[in-house]
Design a protein around this motif. Sequence first.
Motif, PDB file in Angstrom:
ATOM      1  N   PRO A 118      58.092 -20.008 -92.927  1.00  0.00           N
ATOM      2  CA  PRO A 118      57.980 -18.745 -93.651  1.00  0.00           C
ATOM      3  C   PRO A 118      56.700 -18.729 -94.481  1.00  0.00           C
ATOM      4  CG  PRO A 118      59.496 -20.187 -94.798  1.00  0.00           C
ATOM      5  CD  PRO A 118      59.065 -20.925 -93.553  1.00  0.00           C
ATOM      6  N   TYR A 163      56.490 -24.491 -96.172  1.00  0.00           N
ATOM      7  CA  TYR A 163      56.057 -23.095 -96.232  1.00  0.00           C
ATOM      8  C   TYR A 163      54.567 -23.011 -95.907  1.00  0.00           C
ATOM      9  CZ  TYR A 163      60.293 -22.004 -99.005  1.00  0.00           C
ATOM     10  OH  TYR A 163      61.571 -21.833 -99.456  1.00  0.00           O
ATOM     11  N   THR A 217      54.469 -18.761 -87.652  1.00  0.00           N
ATOM     12  CA  THR A 217      55.365 -18.294 -88.717  1.00  0.00           C
ATOM     13  C   THR A 217      56.657 -17.703 -88.168  1.00  0.00           C
ATOM     14  OG1 THR A 217      55.610 -16.738 -90.562  1.00  0.00           O
ATOM     15  CG2 THR A 217      54.130 -16.087 -88.799  1.00  0.00           C
ATOM     16  N   THR A 218      57.697 -17.783 -88.942  1.00  0.00           N
ATOM     17  CA  THR A 218      58.982 -17.171 -88.594  1.00  0.00           C
ATOM     18  C   THR A 218      58.912 -15.652 -88.661  1.00  0.00           C
ATOM     19  OG1 THR A 218      59.757 -17.207 -90.888  1.00  0.00           O
ATOM     20  CG2 THR A 218      60.244 -19.148 -89.538  1.00  0.00           C
ATOM     21  N   ALA A 220      58.928 -14.180 -91.599  1.00  0.00           N
ATOM     22  CA  ALA A 220      59.515 -13.872 -92.903  1.00  0.00           C
ATOM     23  C   ALA A 220      58.468 -14.113 -93.988  1.00  0.00           C
ATOM     24  CB  ALA A 220      60.742 -14.735 -93.156  1.00  0.00           C
ATOM     25  N   LEU A 393      63.812 -16.786 -98.020  1.00  0.00           N
ATOM     26  CA  LEU A 393      62.946 -16.969 -96.859  1.00  0.00           C
ATOM     27  C   LEU A 393      63.479 -17.987 -95.858  1.00  0.00           C
ATOM     28  CD1 LEU A 393      59.432 -16.917 -98.575  1.00  0.00           C
ATOM     29  CD2 LEU A 393      60.672 -15.035 -97.486  1.00  0.00           C
TER      30      LEU A 393
END
Length: 658
Positions: A118, A163, A217-218, A220, A393
């Motif tokens: 995220p 992250y 990235t996801t 989110a 997230l």
Amino acid sequence: MQLLAARTTRHTRPRRRLRLTAATGAAVTAAVLLGGLLGAPAAGAAPDASAAGEVVPLAGTGARLGADGKTAAVHDYEAAIKESVWVDAPDFDGDGRGERIAVDIIRPAELDGVERVPVIMDASPYYACCGRGNESEKKTYDENGVIKSFPLWYDNWFVPRGYAVVQVDMAGTGRSTGCADQGGRSDILSAKAAVDWLNGNATASFADGAPADAYWTTGATGMIGKSYDGTLANGVAALGTEGLETIVPIGAISSWYDYDRWQGLPFSYGYPNYLSTYVAGGRHLSVDCSAQLERMRVDAADETGEHTAFWDERDYRDGTLGDASRVTASALIMHGLQDTNVDTQNATRWWEALGEHGVERKMFLTRLGHVDPFDSDREEWVDTLHRWFDHELLGVDNGITEEPAVRAEIAPGEVVHSDTWPVTDRVATLRPGADGTLALGARGRKGEAAWTNNPNGRLAQMLGSGAMDSRLLFTTGRLTDDLRLSGAASLTTTVTTGAPTGQLSVALVDYGPAPRVSASGDGARTLATETCWGAASAVDDACYREVERRIEQSDLQVLGRGWARLAGGGKHSLTVELQANDVLVPAGHQLGLIVTGYDGGTVRVDGAASAYRIDLAATRLNLPVAGPMRSFAPGASLVPGTVSATDAPSDARRIPLG
């Protein structure tokens, strides 16, 4: 520069709340039940994998949960991938060319092509011109133009925890093209473009023109930032932006009218032009923004103070560009209750609007001015933010949304928690009398009270006892109980003046000796000592100077101010709302109501010694109170100690937002 292969498919993550399974729960349940308390790292220390203890993989991500129920620092910060890309955006400045929005990225190298992560995003106009944080850190770049070091602590803390951290140059600033427009279309849509790219809804390229895909990235994203940065987060959320899961606005604006104006009175002339020019400073690009600046100058309607279409576009609560009904992101709102740069209404009205539309939200209030809680309440804030992002997230069910929604510091160091805000819907109605008293439910009061406008007036000059021609002062008796004011007070009145354009200024004051957070300098003092939060590298040590509250013994505290423009002479019936607050007034103190014309917090629209008078029978002070109504028993007249200018909030309101 590392070139990334483009992907043909994207993953868009629906909102989810991942509950820990039985397999993972054993390692973390005890810590979660204890609230996941975080000990502050010692000065010079940088939390890393060696401090994480036993960790458990969080399915579908590169994050690992530590024994404390929070994501653990298991990834190598110094080896992290750093990238700079330019996201394609529409033409904001009208030159016929689409904009290129500069986006700088840092993410765990170990997870590249293995797990998605995220994003924590801080979009800002300040990365080149002014710097971010208490240390005014700026971005730095290597010889190839790739991001080298990031301002602030988010990258140091969160990248090792799985992250990515993304920092975006708002259009017209830093390395982005276009022109800034003080919270309008260009500002907000340039930040949205970055979220869209992260979610697969926009394109981007590297400096050499090769396509850049956010395959890592996801999808989110959580947006965070103080002041202008947090304002961008509010604006992007108001668009209902796909992929924006949460926002953390810190001392941020939700309506630019509420920043530049108060009930028709401007706080300055030409401020949108000034601020948009200011944040463009330091750019290496030669851009002609004169046409857009001229439109802003005309449309802002400084001369009338009207809420024009210009301000409608810049209202994220109920505006034409976006509004609270479209928000799908959750919100952790932070604000200083003594903030006289971004008035508290920007937070409290945003809080109310989001609540009306069922948005998941929390609020963190301090007894300070325009101060980031990372500086003032570092340990508590890092823990709160860490758990919030883990939950929002990554879907970690850590209980943070089951805890009280609001944390408020109602006196220096006195923090209370509640599920709602304001904490009361009770309103005490106090009425002023010709004898200078202010009493609960004192009906039948008649007559008028008059003053003469002082074109050079300052609130600090009007706080003392005794007769003054330039203001009215009404006071309660000494309170018999501690009284908590929670919300926005207001004054309803009928005022008459012969001034062609008049102005009304109102202040609510707590009279009585007490230790208080200073009203000057945002109430904060930067120390010489440092603590370190997150992993370090050769170019970023993750260490930041500590900040303490400036506690001073004083005879009074201004609890709120409000202003209104009186268009035309004659009689005006109106209600003036004061700045929202949440504050404890001790027993034995007195509340004072000051009514005057010009004071230094506004533009002077009445430059003469004009006569004003109010109808006492039509005047009432409305106070949102938690505490016994008997507190307002009648009492003696006000006899405060010596009052100095430092007892009043600063009049230097319209300064750059950072």
